[in-house]
Scaffold this motif. Structure first.
Motif: not given
Lengths: 409, 247
Positions: A243-262
């Protein structure tokens, strides 16, 4: 006293002849239907769950949510996707460097024909990936093994084929490993053949998952798409950290590209729709079981009403010699329960036989656990009691004098 | 048929160890039925006392109410009004369970049409009367076989009632009535379906039982048989017109 109820019930059932036999058979068929359906349903559930579990509860899949990928044709969609709907090396690095992540396998869906001599096949899945893939996917091999990334630059690329692909191209050739295939004018050497069912997973919803070709990324020479990926499979060090890894990946990717819907999914989420289908299957089995139970119950009720009417005089005689209403009630209830129990037992035996036949002819393994047998026999007894209660009450309420005056014995 | 005199453990049913149950006493007993919307009085204010050990014949024309009277005496039917005492206990308003217990322990019933169950063997029919008592299977078998022997039907134990003659069937019914050692036998036209010879045998059986201390109440329309009883009661139009006891 119970023994006498049983003896009286036995004589009552015996005296009703074919009527009893047919009723028992009706109950047996009802129970047979219920047990077999549950056993098959359980078998399907086990099988699907086992296949799904190949992914493991500690695996996350990362992809970009897009209309194209949702349409379910990833194999042909990649080229049409722009960078907003695929993953890049940067994003793979982000995932790889997230806490708790131990292994990462980017994947890219490809398409095309594969040839061996004069034989051609179009695999349902052609997946380019790296050598972390077999461990993350828990792949099992019929022969050979997975290719190594170090082989990527050689002139002949090592690949892995599924059992159905092997059958299409090489028939029953026992020496598939080492054979040279051709894909888009690239020579491919078979390094391993997957076991049947081994490559099945939650995302393979189109066609036989055993018709698969796993290739290294170097199979693709087009520089415009070479470093674009369809998804990333990644393994977390502990299930507790998913769960925490999932959250961290989501947060990191969102920071990387806000326009993409990861989209970062754990196995539970991926299995969501499958679970829904299984739930519908279970509900369907439950509904059919309820109908079968009611039909069996109506059958037993019918035969018991006839039995009570036929044996009104017997009821009168029994009451004359001291039977209470309670005695009469239990005598007929025990009779109904005995019939349903015998029917249930026959149903269980038929189901066990049927499960062997099903196993032989169909690739489904029906599961008849002891608790299912206990449940079926318990259900039989309950059906006998519930549906026998009405006639038994009728019998118990018979007036002695009028019962003695009837013609039925 | 063997003599039914003498006593042993298995022959207790014919002995005087039935115990005294006291008299049977009806006080202003009425029984009415609703037939096609109108009320029919089967019995009206019947008073009757039957002492322990008596042999009573109830006679009367068909529809006079004699069978209804017997059914009330045997707790097979309940009076619409009035009181019924067995000994000193008023049993007219007992629960159905308590009435069943009294039927089980105090009465033996003999019917004109025998009321035997064709799906059971002769022996099973006799044992049926003890089906609701706590008796071991071995004891029950012993009692039934002993009764069959005394009724001269030892070889008929395992056959079905429909294979018996009328006289044999009634003797089986009598054996069933006796297996629980009842102090009172209620017989409704026990010889009605029998030839004269069989009828005499049955009457002889009842007479012997009465001599051993059993109270016998018999419904019959046969005047000759009624003469064999100690006392005759004539029922007409739901009332006792002869032999009414003082109450």
């Amino acid at each position: 006293m119970f023994r006498r109820y049983v003896v009286a019930s036995y004589l009552g059932i015996k005296s009703a002849g074919y009527r009893s036999v047919l009723t028992i058979l009706g109950i047996a068929m009802g129970l047979f239907l219920i047990i077999t359906l549950i056993a098959v349903g359980e078998g399907v559930r086990e099988q699907v769950t086992a296949e799904m579990n190949q992914l493991g509860p500690d695996v996350l899949s990362v992809f970009v949510n897009s209309n194209t990928s949702e349409s379910g044709d990833p194999a042909s969609s990649l080229l049409a996707q722009n960078k907003k709907s695929v993953l890049t090396i940067d994003e793979i690095d982000i995932v790889k460097n997230t806490d708790h992540i131990v292994e990462t396998a980017p994947i890219k869906y490809l398409s095309g024909e594969v040839k061996y001599k004069d034989r051609i096949t179009t695999p349902n899945y052609i997946i380019a990936t790296n050598d972390n893939y077999p461990e993350i996917r828990n792949l099992e091999f019929e022969s050979g093994g997975f290719f190594r990334e170090s082989d990527d630059n050689s002139s002949v690329l090592d690949v892995v084929i599924g059992s159905a692909t092997k059958k299409s191209l090489l028939s029953d050739d026992k020496n598939a490993v080492g054979k040279i295939l051709e894909y888009k004018n690239i020579k491919l050497r078979v390094s391993g053949v997957l076991k049947e069912g081994s490559s099945n997973n939650e995302s393979m919803t189109q066609g036989n998952p055993d018709n698969i070709l796993l290739v290294p990324f170097s199979v693709e020479s087009d520089n415009t798409t070479k470093f674009l990926y369809s998804a990333i499979l990644t393994k977390v060090n502990k299930v507790d950290n998913v769960t925490s890894a999932k959250q961290m990946i989501t947060d990191s990717l969102k920071r990387f590209d806000q326009d993409k819907e990861y989209k970062v999914q754990s196995q539970d989420e991926v299995l969501g729709s499958t679970k829904t289908v299984l739930a519908i299957l279970s509900s369907l089995i439950f509904v059919i079981a309820v109908i079968a139970v009611i039909m069996s119950g109506i059958g037993i009720m019918n035969v018991m009403i006839v039995a009570v009417t036929d044996r009104t005089k017997e009821i009168g005689i029994r009451k004359t010699v001291g039977a209470t209403s309670k005695n009469i009630f239990w005598q007929f209830s025990v009779e109904a329960i005995m019939m349903t129990l015998v029917g249930g037992l026959i149903g269980v035996i038929l189901s066990v036989v049927a499960s062997f036949i099903i196993k032989y002819f169909v690739p489904i393994q029906p599961i008849i656990e002891p608790r299912l047998i206990v449940f079926a026999l318990g259900l039989s007894a309950i059906v006998g009691f519930i549906f026998g209660t009405g006639p038994a009450i009728k019998a118990s309420r018979a007036e002695v004098v009028s019962a003695l005056q009837t013609d039925h014995t | 048929m063997d003599s039914i005199s003498g006593k042993s453990n298995n022959q207790r049913v014919f002995g005087s160890e039935y115990g005294q149950v006291g008299s049977l006493q009806l006080e202003f007993i009425s029984r009415s039925f609703e037939v096609d919307g109108s009320v029919v009085d089967a019995l009206s204010d019947v008073n009757l006392k039957i002492d322990s050990g008596e042999f009573i014949a109830i006679t009367g024309q068909s529809g006079s109410g004699k069978s209804t009277l017997l059914n009330i005496l045997g707790l097979l039917d309940s009076p619409s009004s009035g009181k019924y005492f067995i000994g000193t206990e008023d049993v007219s308003r007992l629960s159905s369970t308590k009435k069943a217990a009294l039927r089980k322990n105090k009465f033996g019933f003999i019917f004109q049409n025998f009321n035997l169950l064709d799906r059971y063997t002769v022996q099973q029919n006799i044992e049926l009367a003890m089906a609701y008592q706590h008796v071991s299977k071995k004891t029950l078998n012993g009692l039934a076989l002993n009764l069959l022997r005394q009724m001269g039907l030892s070889d008929k134990a395992n056959i079905k009632p429909h294979q018996l003659s009328g006289g044999q069937a009634q003797r089986v019914a009598i054996a069933r009535a006796l297996i629980n050692s009842p102090p009172i036998i209620l017989a409704d036209e026990p010889t009605g379906n029998l030839d004269p010879a069989s009828a005499r045998e049955v009457m002889q059986l009842l007479r012997t039982l009465n001599h051993k201390g059993t109270t016998v109440v018999m419904v019959t329309h046969d005047e000759v048989l009624a003469e064999m009883a100690d006392r005759r009661i004539f029922v007409s139009g739901g009332k006792i017109t002869e032999g009414t006891a003082d109450v």
